[in-house]
Write an enzyme that holds these catalytic residues in place. Structure first.
Site, PDB file in Angstrom:
ATOM      1  N   LYS A  77      12.591  37.164   4.040  1.00 36.45           N
ATOM      2  CA  LYS A  77      12.433  38.138   5.133  1.00 36.45           C
ATOM      3  C   LYS A  77      10.950  38.335   5.439  1.00 36.45           C
ATOM      4  CE  LYS A  77      13.961  42.868   6.317  1.00 36.45           C
ATOM      5  NZ  LYS A  77      14.744  44.025   5.827  1.00 36.45           N
ATOM      6  N   SER A 152      18.637  45.487   8.567  1.00 39.84           N
ATOM      7  CA  SER A 152      17.497  44.929   9.243  1.00 39.84           C
ATOM      8  C   SER A 152      17.204  43.486   8.807  1.00 39.84           C
ATOM      9  CB  SER A 152      16.256  45.783   8.964  1.00 39.84           C
ATOM     10  OG  SER A 152      15.999  45.814   7.559  1.00 39.84           O
ATOM     11  N   SER A 176      20.219  47.404   4.297  1.00 40.14           N
ATOM     12  CA  SER A 176      19.822  46.221   5.070  1.00 40.14           C
ATOM     13  C   SER A 176      20.056  44.875   4.409  1.00 40.14           C
ATOM     14  CB  SER A 176      18.355  46.314   5.466  1.00 40.14           C
ATOM     15  OG  SER A 176      18.220  47.216   6.518  1.00 40.14           O
TER      16      SER A 176
HETATM   17  N1  GLN Z   1      19.763  50.808   8.874  1.00 43.32           N
HETATM   18  C1  GLN Z   1      18.927  51.588   8.019  1.00 43.32           C
HETATM   19  C2  GLN Z   1      17.711  52.070   8.774  1.00 43.32           C
HETATM   20  O1  GLN Z   1      17.622  51.786   9.914  1.00 43.32           O
HETATM   21  C3  GLN Z   1      18.560  50.807   6.804  1.00 43.32           C
HETATM   22  C4  GLN Z   1      17.388  49.924   6.957  1.00 43.32           C
HETATM   23  C5  GLN Z   1      17.058  49.167   5.707  1.00 43.32           C
HETATM   24  O2  GLN Z   1      17.809  49.169   4.729  1.00 43.32           O
HETATM   25  N2  GLN Z   1      15.903  48.556   5.716  1.00 43.32           N
HETATM   26  O3  GLN Z   1      16.887  52.744   8.265  1.00 43.32           O
END
Ligand code: GLN
Length: 489
Positions: A77, A152, A176
């Protein structure tokens, strides 16, 4: 080769049936094709990977011992550093930022002779559940290109689901890794907080951030965790405990083990998802495990407290992006204050700005005790209740997400998107190991995930539960038909 697991690829390389250069060429070519179709990558490391592969072939020829991930292509990532390569975090702010050092997990993979093939697309600074917040391009779900792969870490999930790498790394602050794993039909594991170092991961919410893997099978999750799950003196939250051999105990029986299910928290689960969840529990019952109903009313506070704590920490972590030290700098600023303001104005996208404002608000002196401090108290309560729950059961089962993947850009309301994290945030708030396991499809092309959550430092137990599920089901074997082709490589 695209159908092989990480372990099988390594075996092929070690037994001299294929060279690292051949593996690199094959998967790099595939990564380019998959990227054109899905937007999975932000950088593909053609030359670097081929050079590393050549060195690895020489190492093999010289008879030196080969690493645990020798010749295994891995995608990372783009919020983790690889020295000399861009780390953009999916943000215009860092679009030209080149990493000065390796993130610890990435370094550990390369020390075991893995081939890092590229940096994957993600929501800006890992904020989002759809990959739509990437400043560069959206990512598309390999099962249905009109749908989101989740976020994400969407790009990392796509890379494994479309088989251009058997393994990838994501980060999980509120779900995410697990949510995109569920949406793309693969495994995604979030370890115990502190088990994998976050040195070199760009911080979002420091008390919630975790680095973890995506894979097509549980053995590969265990394998990569044996490599990455190590104490790191450069991360003050790293757990100072020995490494573990997860593979050694992965097959231990589940006979008589207890799985807690908080049914009171699942009353709004849509029918299709509930059906798959119940069928998954039945798999465990058939293996001799017992399903226990547990009451866990605090779980409903997880979304509100996550969306106070995560933005609060993000607003502090992102304060370093002020136009002075990191790439984007407003050229038209006439004073220092303007430099700060305009650099942020130009560099950050809407979601990131929204979170910084929310975080600054909940931390402001007038509102701190109403929001931030209250959220911390509820978080403590939640942690205690998890402790109590684990007195009675070995693991807790939840669906990974309320639904399967939905059409890209179809949900406009931020609150609805935040609710995507309903079942994943609890494990982040309590720092617990959790995995998403492919557990079936609603409709032809809509994979779902089953989530197993364990007590702190029981990562091996979570993998064991996942392993037995995998052994007794077929869902994880399906490859999205568009990508189940040799011609892409
Ligand atoms: N969807 C969650 C957020 O927007 C989790 C994001 C993540 O785990 N990086 O914060």
């Amino acid at each position: 080769m695209y159908q092989l697991s990480a372990k099988e690829l390594r075996d092929l390389f070690v037994s001299k049936k294929v060279s690292a250069s051949e593996i690199a060429e094959y998967f790099i070519k595939r990564a380019h094709t998959v990227d054109e179709m899905t937007g999975a990558f932000l950088t593909i490391l053609d030359e670097r990977t081929l050079k590393k592969a050549k060195e690895l072939d020489e190492k093999r020829a010289s008879g030196k011992p080969l690493g645990k991930l020798a010749g295994v292509p891995i995608a990372v990532k783009d919020n983790m550093n690889l020295k000399g390569v861009k780390t953009t975090c999916g943000s215009n702010f860092l679009k030209d930022h080149v990493a000065l050092y390796d993130a610890t997990p990435v370094r550990l993979l390369e020390e075991e002779d893995a081939l890092i093939i590229g940096k994957t697309n993600c929501d800006e600074f890992a904020m989002g559940s759809t990959n739509e917040n990437s400043a560069f391009k959206i990512a598309k779900n390999p099962w249905d290109l009109e749908c989101t792969p989740g976020g994400s870490s969407g790009g990392s999930a796509v890379a494994v689901s479309a088989r251009c790498a058997p393994l990838s790394l994501g980060s999980d602050t509120g779900g995410s890794i697990r949510q995109p794993a569920a949406f793309t039909g693969i495994f995604g594991f979030k370890p115990t907080y502190g088990r994998v170092s976050r040195y070199g991961l760009v911080a979002f919410g420091s008390s919630l951030d975790h680095v973890g893997p995506f894979a097509t099978n549980v053995e590969d999750i265990a394998l990569i965790m044996e490599v990455m799950g190590a104490y790191c003196e450069r991360d003050s939250t790293s757990l100072d405990i020995p490494r573990e051999n997860y593979l050694d105990t992965i097959d231990e029986s589940l006979q008589g083990k207890k799985i807690g299910v908080p049914w009171d928290f699942l009353c709004d689960l849509p029918d299709k998802s509930k059906k798959l969840f119940k069928e998954s529990l039945k798999v465990y019952e058939d293996l001799g495990a017992e399903i226990l109903e547990i009451s866990f009313p605090d779980l409903k506070y997880c979304i509100p407290i996550y969306y106070i704590i995560a933005p609060a920490e993000a607003s502090s972590n992102l304060a370093r992006f002020d136009g002075v030290q990191y790439s984007a700098r407003a050229k038209d600023a006439k004073s220092l204050a303007e430099l700060y303001d305009l650099s942020k104005e130009y560099g950050f996208g809407e979601e990131v700005k929204q979170r910084i404002m929310l975080g600054t608000f909940v931390l402001s002196s007038g509102f701190q005790s109403d929001y931030f401090k209250k959220a911390l108290k509820i978080r403590e309560m939640l942690i205690n209740n998890f402790h109590h729950a684990f007195d009675h059961c070995d693991v807790i089962a939840l669906p990974t997400t309320p639904n399967g993947a939905f059409k890209s850009l179809s949900i406009k309301d931020p609150i609805s998107l935040y609710l995507q994290d309903l079942y994943t945030t609890p494990a982040n708030l309590a720092g617990l190991p959790a995995i998403s396991i492919p557990c079936g499809f609603s409709g032809e092309n809509k994979p779902h995930g089953l989530q197993i959550i364990g007590p702190q430092q029981e990562d091996a137990r979570v993998m064991r539960f996942a392993y037995h599920f995998q052994k007794n089901t077929e869902h994880h074997k399906k490859i999205p038909s568009l990508f189940d082709k040799e011609e892409l490589s």
